[in-house]
Design a protein around this motif. Structure first.
Motif, mmCIF file in Angstrom:
data_model
loop_
_atom_site.group_PDB
_atom_site.id
_atom_site.type_symbol
_atom_site.label_atom_id
_atom_site.label_comp_id
_atom_site.label_asym_id
_atom_site.label_seq_id
_atom_site.Cartn_x
_atom_site.Cartn_y
_atom_site.Cartn_z
ATOM 1 N N TYR A 1 40.266 43.400 52.666
ATOM 2 C CA TYR A 1 40.176 42.028 52.152
ATOM 3 C C TYR A 1 39.534 42.019 50.781
ATOM 4 C CZ TYR A 1 41.353 40.222 56.764
ATOM 5 O OH TYR A 1 41.976 39.933 57.942
ATOM 6 N N ARG B 1 39.360 44.512 48.726
ATOM 7 C CA ARG B 1 40.278 45.145 47.773
ATOM 8 C C ARG B 1 41.397 44.193 47.387
ATOM 9 N NH1 ARG B 1 40.930 51.431 49.513
ATOM 10 N NH2 ARG B 1 38.896 52.023 48.708
ATOM 11 N N ALA B 2 41.929 43.485 48.401
ATOM 12 C CA ALA B 2 43.005 42.545 48.101
ATOM 13 C C ALA B 2 42.525 41.506 47.100
ATOM 14 C CB ALA B 2 43.468 41.877 49.386
ATOM 15 N N ALA B 3 41.319 40.977 47.326
ATOM 16 C CA ALA B 3 40.814 39.942 46.423
ATOM 17 C C ALA B 3 40.689 40.490 45.015
ATOM 18 C CB ALA B 3 39.459 39.440 46.928
ATOM 19 N N LYS B 4 40.196 41.709 44.900
ATOM 20 C CA LYS B 4 40.031 42.274 43.565
ATOM 21 C C LYS B 4 41.387 42.528 42.913
ATOM 22 C CE LYS B 4 35.515 44.260 44.079
ATOM 23 N NZ LYS B 4 34.789 45.503 44.303
ATOM 24 N N SER B 5 42.335 43.008 43.713
ATOM 25 C CA SER B 5 43.652 43.264 43.127
ATOM 26 C C SER B 5 44.300 41.960 42.683
ATOM 27 C CB SER B 5 44.551 43.985 44.130
ATOM 28 O OG SER B 5 45.126 43.061 45.023
ATOM 29 N N LEU B 6 43.867 40.850 43.298
ATOM 30 C CA LEU B 6 44.427 39.570 42.898
ATOM 31 C C LEU B 6 43.707 39.000 41.686
ATOM 32 C CD1 LEU B 6 44.966 38.046 46.424
ATOM 33 C CD2 LEU B 6 46.703 38.890 44.860
ATOM 34 N N GLY B 7 42.693 39.720 41.210
ATOM 35 C CA GLY B 7 42.061 39.323 39.959
ATOM 36 C C GLY B 7 40.688 38.706 40.105
ATOM 37 N N ALA B 8 40.108 38.735 41.324
ATOM 38 C CA ALA B 8 38.809 38.113 41.504
ATOM 39 C C ALA B 8 37.702 39.061 41.059
ATOM 40 C CB ALA B 8 38.613 37.737 42.968
ATOM 41 N N THR B 9 36.689 38.482 40.400
ATOM 42 C CA THR B 9 35.540 39.296 40.010
ATOM 43 C C THR B 9 34.738 39.644 41.267
ATOM 44 O OG1 THR B 9 34.243 37.310 39.730
ATOM 45 C CG2 THR B 9 35.315 38.181 37.768
#
Ligand SMILES: Nc1ncnc2c1ncn2[C@@H]1O[C@H](COP(=O)(O)OP(=O)(O)OP(=O)(O)O)[C@@H](O)[C@H]1O
Ligand SMILES: [Mg+2]
Lengths: 367, 560
Positions: B456, B458-466
């Motif tokens: 989760y 990793r997914a958030a980071k890959s989606l561009g979240a800091t």
């Protein structure tokens, strides 16, 4: 084709190595370049380092050595959230506390895109995967295939130029899988996205990709379009790994131009193309696809070497016949023949002679 | 497959589901789909219920029953009615709002009640009960238990002077008892087991109603409680009083049974001008002046019903008055303050536990298994030491000559003269309880956090979240169930905590539970303790309900 000029490479791995524990290299000297818009699949057995490569590209693992370039710029020091790479995870990783629409709008929100535009893009992405009616649901209320589509839509909604997918269809049944394979390739091509796709299902790799990178032991064993990969495997690992394959062990006795003669262990001789063998006397493993073996003399060229075989088993499979032979001590030599009106059905126990075109028989490394 | 949630990509071929006129789904057998679904679910639930029935029973007996008993005690008030039955009846039309003493009938009833209660030694219990409502009641009843005999002795002495037999056991028994019973009692020996129960002589009740009642009470009490034969025991003085009342009221002229001559002699004595009598009211006044203060009668009247809201009023700093419940004087209120303090401090403790536990749980769930297990042991270590020891350790740490103050003085941060007061106040309680309850927060948090897959994040980071957005929008919401579970656990434990506030709380850091414990073990006012406990329980339930409304109780997870 495998080696393009770095000029038009969109993604490039340059001499990348990766070790988790400082003792063993999980990825050994990876070199790979991808042009924009390519659909590249990483195929390989479990533990061969596919996910690791993907994670290095996404930024969740750092390369121990070497450089990774995206659009010509090194991304080694760029944190994952700034790389702008879309990613579909094996277990989808949809945020369970958000609705489908919220999941999709998340990457847009963090990019500070206005509300109306956000809604519009979310809607478009949902329609794209034919899930327009499911925006209000929670991921837990969706079936596996539906979750998969949402994960795909989420990875695409912020219009990344590069999308990574790690075994995205692993959890789906065969039928749905095939449907999704088709949809994913179609979407990728329609949108012109560069895609790196990881799988260990070779059919998936062959049907979906522009090029397939076969991984083993931390190395790319061969990187070629599917047809080349299937018909012209560069080493015995690839030959074994992709499709069904007959092997015979022997020794090179003669090399003439781009063909050679291989003396099998029982003394018979056959013709082959030397691929990664170059010395007379070297041990080799020849590889022939079952559908390229002929046993009717009139279909073979007159000067082809023929070898003896004994029919062990005949299996009727509808569209094809599958016959198992004993050839030069190998009891698992299989030939496939099309079910046509004039096709001969071999009887178990029959002694026959078989042959093939020299270019279909590849003399590979013996390892 | 009658799948109510059939989506667009799931073809419904082969499914018997069709729609009815109103657009609702119909199952294969023609019943509406909703109905057959709920029927199937109900059957499942019933089966599950049967499976847990033994456990349910156990919980009911060991958990619900004590709570029910506590709730019952908090309103139960039988003691006044049971100990003073005649007085309560006589007071029925006494006006507790006025300022007058009750009539003679009430004093008479009270005389008999208090006498019997004193013989049974029940008067002190009643005294303590009434003492919760009116200070002094306890000593009043204790005094009365000793002095109530004086009234009857006035008559006893005069009757005895007239005829010795009025002070002897056997003649009294023959006068009052059934001859057959006397014969049976005479024949009784200790080996026969229980004595033949006393029976009044036929007709004596009509002639001497009060005496019959008093003597019967005496005889029965002797037989059952003291296991003495009424044939050998002189009756209580209350019997003499009753005899005087009976004869002076109705006379015995019409009576001709056994002992008629003795009774007539008594009648004559009573009629003589020298006969000394005493009014019940005066008798009571002689025992204690408080009996002629209307206050005690008002209290008895107010608390005569079998159930009372008195304990609850007490628990919220109110009391019963003639014109309904009213708050006590400002300086007599304590429970409101204690409740507020308990809630406030429990909240502070819960919040500080959340703040401390969150990073620890996060760390634990993100470390490799081996290290996490090692740290987990450190988290659990406090459980292996006695609660008392840990609390006392804080005393050592926090006291003015303690470790922390010493260090601060040594560092020069505080002067030697003005060392910080950190113990025996709210601060001490909060520090010690936060420490003690911390594992209860860490464990649920940890078990929830360790189920959040790293993909989760990793997914958030890959989606561009800091990093921060990833934490706040993705990780934190999924850890909320752990916070919820931990908070409920810690808060409910804290709100009823007793030992730690008792040791380190001093006067300003104690909880309502310390007060409850005081009432249970020292003041023995169990009713009030039960009422306080019931209020505490209600407070917890209300908070639970509020939590459910705000956060949602299905957002509470202990793992999985
Ligand atoms: N976080 C890690 N720490 C240590 N070793 C790891 C880690 N992740 C992977 N490995 C090791 O690295 C090697 C390659 O793993 P990787 O996950 O890349 O394989 P894969 O090709 O994706 O396999 P699969 O098809 O099973 O997913 C494996 O031997 C694995 O044990
Ligand atoms: Mg993998």
């Amino acid at each position: 084709m495998a080696d393009m000029g770095n000029g038009d490479a969109f993604v490039a791995f340059e001499r990348v190595q990766k070790s988790y524990d400082g003792e063993t290299l999980v990825v050994k000297d990876l070199n790979l370049t991808m042009p924009k818009g390519e659909f590249l699949t990483m195929l390989g057995p479990s533990g061969s380092g596919k996910t690791t490569c993907l994670m290095m590209l996404a930024g969740f693992e750092t390369a121990t050595h070497g450089k990774i370039l995206l659009d010509g710029k090194s991304i080694n020091d760029i944190p994952p959230h700034k790389r702008g790479i879309g990613m579909v995870f094996q277990n989808y990783a949809l945020f369970p506390h958000m609705t489908v629409a919220e999941n999709l709008s998340f990457p847009l929100e963090v990019r500070k895109i206005g509300k109306s535009e956000r809604e519009q893009k979310v809607k478009r992405a949902l329609d794209m995967v034919e899930m327009g009616a499911f925006g209000g649901r929670r991921p837990a209320q969706l079936s596996g295939g539906q979750q998969q589509r949402i994960a795909l839509a989420r990875a695409l909604v912020f219009e990344p130029e590069l999308v990574l997918m790690d075994e995205p269809l692993g959890a789906l049944d065969k039928q749905l899988r095939e449907k999704m394979q088709f949809e994913i390739t179609k979407l990728a091509h329609d949108l012109g996205i560069t895609t790196v796709y990881v799988t260990h299902d070779q059919t998936e790799a062959l049907t979906m990709s522009d090029r397939v990178a076969v991984f083993d032991d931390g190395r790319i064993q061969q990187l070629d379009p599917p047809d080349v990969l299937y018909e012209k495997p560069q080493n015995s690992f690839v030959a074994q790994f992709i499709g069904e394959n007959n092997t015979l062990e022997g020794k090179i006795t003669e090399i003439k131009g781009n063909t050679c003669v291989v003396k099998l262990d029982d003394g018979q001789e056959i013709d082959a193309i030397p691929i990664n063998v170059d010395k007379v006397g070297e041990r080799t493993r020849v590889s022939i696809r079952p559908e390229r073996v002929e046993f009717l003399k009139d279909r073979l060229s007159p000067d082809a070497h023929l070898i003896k075989a004994e029919v062990l088993e005949f299996i009727y499979m509808g569209d094809i016949f599958r016959t198992r032979l004993r050839v030069a001590g190998n009891n698992d030599f299989v030939i496939k023949s099309r079910n046509a009106p004039d096709q001969v059905r071999l009887k178990p126990g029959a002694q026959i002679e078989i042959g093939w075109l020299a270019e279909d028989c590849r003399a590979l490394d013996a390892s | 497959m009658t799948d109510a949630t059939a989506g667009t990509d799931q073809t419904t071929t082969g499914s018997p589901a069709t729609t009815d006129a109103k657009g609702g789904m119909i199952a294969a057998d023609g019943t509406p789909l909703k109905k057959s679904l709920s029927r199937a679910l109900r059957r499942q639930k019933m089966r599950a219920l049967l499976l847990i029935a033994p456990l349910l029973l156990f919980v009911l007996v060991t958990f619900i029953a004590p709570i029910a008993d506590m709730l019952f005690r908090s309103v139960e008030n039988q003691i006044v009615r049971e100990t003073l039955p005649r007085t309560v009846a006589a007071l029925s039309d006494y006006d507790a709002g006025g300022d007058e003493l009750p009539g003679d009938a009430v004093f008479e009833a009270a005389y008999y009640d208090v006498f019997f209660a004193a013989e049974r030694k029940l008067h002190t219990r009643l005294g303590s009960r009434l003492n919760y409502e009116q200070t002094g009641a306890s000593s009043l009843f204790r005094k009365s238990g000793r002095g109530i005999d004086d009234i009857g002795e006035v008559y006893q002495d005069q009757f005895e002077d007239l005829d010795e037999r009025w002070d002897e056991a056997r003649p009294w028994a023959e006068l009052m008892g059934d001859p057959e019973w006397i014969a049976a009692q005479d024949a009784w020996s200790e080996d026969d087991g229980a004595m033949p129960p006393f029976e009044l002589r036929d007709g004596i009740r009509d002639v001497l109603p009060r005496t019959a009642m008093a003597y019967e009470t005496f005889a029965r009490f002797m037989q059952t409680e003291e296991e003495d034969s009424p044939l050998e025991e002189e009756p209580w003085t209350v019997v003499h009083t009753a005899l005087y009342q009976d004869i002076s009221e109705n006379g015995v002229a019409g009576y001709s049974g056994p002992g008629a001559d003795r009774l007539q002699a008594v009648e004559a004595l009573i009629a003589s001008p020298d006969f000394e009598t005493i009014r019940f009211q005066d008798g009571f006044e002689e025992i204690d002046e408080d009996w002629v203060d209307p206050e005690i009668w008002k209290t008895i009247k107010t608390y005569s019903p079998p159930y009372t809201s008195g304990y609850f009023l007490n628990a919220v700093d109110a009391q019963k008055t003639a014109d309904g419940p009213a708050l006590r004087d400002e300086d007599e209120r304590i429970y409101g303050l204690l409740f507020k303090r308990t809630l406030f401090m429990s909240m502070v403790i819960t919040i500080s536990c959340i703040l401390l536990a969150y990073p620890i749980a996060y760390l634990l769930s993100n470390l490799p298994m081996r290290t996490a297990n090692l740290l987990m042991i450190l988290v659990l270590l406090p459980f292996w030491t006695s609660l008392l020891v840990r609390t006392s350790a804080w005393k050592v740490m926090l006291q003015q000559q303690g470790v922390i103050n010493d260090v601060l003085v040594w560092l020069g941060l505080v002067g030697d003269a003005d060392r910080l007061v950190m113990i025996n106040n709210q601060f001490g309680t909060i520090v010690a309880m936060t420490h003690i309850l911390l594992p209860f927060m860490i464990l649920p948090m940890y078990s929830v956090m360790s189920t959040i897959p790293p993909s989760y994040v990793r997914a958030a980071k890959s989606l561009g979240a800091t990093n921060w957005t990833t934490f706040w929008r993705v990780y934190f919401p999924q850890s909320v169930p752990g916070i919820g579970a931990g908070s409920i656990l810690v808060f409910i434990l804290a709100i009823g905590y007793y030992i730690t506030p008792e040791i380190v709380g001093g006067t300003t850091g104690t909880f309502i539970s310390n007060r409850i414990a005081y009432h249970i073990s020292s003041s023995l006012n169990w009713g009030l303790a039960a009422a306080l406990g019931a209020i505490l329980l209600a407070a917890v339930l209300i908070l639970y309900w509020a939590y459910d409304r705000i956060v949602g109780i299905d957002n509470v997870k202990l793992g999985g």
